[in-house]
Design a protein around this motif. Structure first.
Motif: not given
Ligand SMILES: Cc1cc2nc3c(=O)[nH]c(=O)nc-3n(C[C@H](O)[C@H](O)[C@H](O)COP(=O)(O)OP(=O)(O)OC[C@H]3O[C@@H](n4cnc5c(N)ncnc54)[C@H](O)[C@@H]3O)c2cc1C
Length: 416
Positions: A14, A19, A37, A131, A160, A186
């Protein structure tokens, strides 16, 4: 840190904020071979704006990324309005403080992503790697299987991969998330498109009905975000995440908003809306699995569906702490992952407990109003953002200080 630690093969699944931050933090410690990845063929953020508060700035500084995030709009005034009458229900004003190097800003998600990407060494990220399966290959490590029929091996797999994590599905097979009944739409658009409609659209503001809200906020570079949220809305698809929907589909949920708000939604260029169905899941008892060879960071580790509006900050903190724990334990997973758990699990537990209390406050408020509650009373009952608690533990959280404190206590007890 000595250099005799064994080389650890780490696979991050991710390429979101979690990530990317994990990769950046891991590159700064010796004897770690990092691969990331990502399922997408192009690393591109969907969504619109994102808040960068003090907590997020602190971790961006620790990652060495803060100076690369140069666009955004400071949030000095935040309004809450009744969306049907236009009555102002709550106003929070902060005085601009010139001595504050990094005030809370709202920026474009792509700006955060570009800032992080600029610090990931070339060759780390492999795109189009979705994955599909994770297998324990014993002494050979863990085997990652991708949808394109390729495989990779690693000693440590970091999930991630967001709220619908495939890593979590593999290592926590009994865990599941569910549709919360809320859908979010959005978009980003230039302020010129809507500024004649209401001067308050220029400020960060929520326009509420009892079951919906529409949020306007500047995100820098002349762009404004509109995020519209409806409870109980039938989503275009229950699993939709960032899919394009029509204006008519969005507008249908906001019929009782003021004409100006409805007109603003109508003026979004067709094709500009993205739909996100909000999913959530219960607290995980552990953030690590398979004898400390799998760890979750970010949304994968706490399926809270954007609660606290700071999930990107939490995800980056997770990655930074995981790297610190590995560094401190010289890549010994058996000691490092429990240390990571020890720092991050209580923090997520506190979030779940806070949200449960907040839901209870809301329920009690509605009960107090009784079945006869008017439309406006029900709108007013929504304007609690923190259940009366001091939220510094989220928005001023200093992960560097937390880590220093944990280390200090370890030294006192000679535990790890
Ligand atoms: C409407 C909304 C508003 C938000 N506003 C805010 C804000 O103002 N401030 C803030 O800090 N947070 C905010 N958030 C939360 C924030 O977007 C997330 O908490 C944050 O993006 C989490 O990051 P992450 O890296 O854990 O996951 P993600 O950003 O979801 O990234 C996950 C990544 O993994 C990849 N992936 C998924 N499955 C697979 C797989 N099987 N194999 C390989 N890759 C994969 C995806 O393509 C993606 O690139 C908001 C969320 C939402 C829904």
């Amino acid at each position: 840190m000595t250099v005799d630690a064994p080389v650890l093969r780490v696979a991050i699944v991710g390429g979101g904020p979690g990530g990317l931050a994990t990769a950046i933090a891991l590159f700064k410690i010796p004897n770690v071979d990092v691969k990331l990845y990502e399922q997408a063929s192009i690393l591109r953020e969907v969504g619109a704006g994102i808040n960068i508060g003090t907590n997020s700035w602190k971790v961006l500084e620790l990652l060495g990324v803060a100076d690369s995030l140069t666009t955004g709009h400071p949030e000095w005034t935040v309004l809450n309005m009744n969306g049907r009458s236009g009555e102002e229900l709550h106003r929070r004003e902060r005085t601009p403080d010139p001595s504050m190097k990094r005030p809370t800003i709202r920026t474009q998600r792509t700006a955060l992503q570009s800032a992080l990407l600029a610090h990931v060494p070339p060759g780390t990220i492999q795109l189009s790697k979705k994955l599909s399966k994770l297998v324990d290959a014993g002494d050979e490590g863990l085997e990652l299987h991708f949808k394109d029929n390729t495989t990779a091996r690693a000693d440590l797999v970091i999930g991630a991969d967001g709220i619908r994590s495939a890593v979590r599905d593999a290592a926590w097979p009994d865990y599941s998330i569910a549709f919360t009944g809320t859908t979010i739409w959005r978009t980003l658009l230039p302020i010129q498109t809507i500024q004649d409609l209401d001067p308050r659209f220029r400020l960060t503001g929520w326009w509420h009905t009892p079951t919906t809200h529409v949020y306007f906020s500047p995100v820098g570079e002349g762009l404004w975000e509109i995020a519209a949220r409806a409870r109980g809305a039938a989503a275009g698809q229950k699993v939709s995440w960032g899919i394009c929907v029509t204006n008519a589909h969005v507008e249908a949920h906001f019929g009782d908003m003021l004409p100006g708000v409805r007109e603003a939604l109508r003026r979004v260029p067709e094709g500009g809306w993205r739909e996100f169905a909000a999913f959530a899941g219960p607290e995980l008892a552990r953030l690590t699995a398979w004898d400390g060879r799998v760890a979750l960071v970010g949304d994968a580790s706490h399926a809270l569906s954007g609660a606290f509006g700071s999930g990107a900050g939490f995800a980056m903190e997770d990655g930074w702490v995981l790297a610190r724990a590995l560094e401190h334990c010289r890549n010994d997973l058996g000691r490092a992952l429990p240390l990571f758990e020890r720092v991050r699990r209580p923090y997520y537990s506190r979030m779940y407990a806070h949200l449960a209390r907040q839901a209870e406050v809301r329920r009690a408020r509605l009960e107090e109003l009784g079945g006869e509650a008017s439309y406006d009373d029900r709108v007013r009952s929504k304007i609690i953002t923190d259940g009366g608690e001091d939220m510094a533990w989220i928005y001023r959280h200093d992960i560097g200080a937390v880590w220093a404190d944990v280390l200090g206590r370890l030294e006192d007890t000679t535990e790890v």
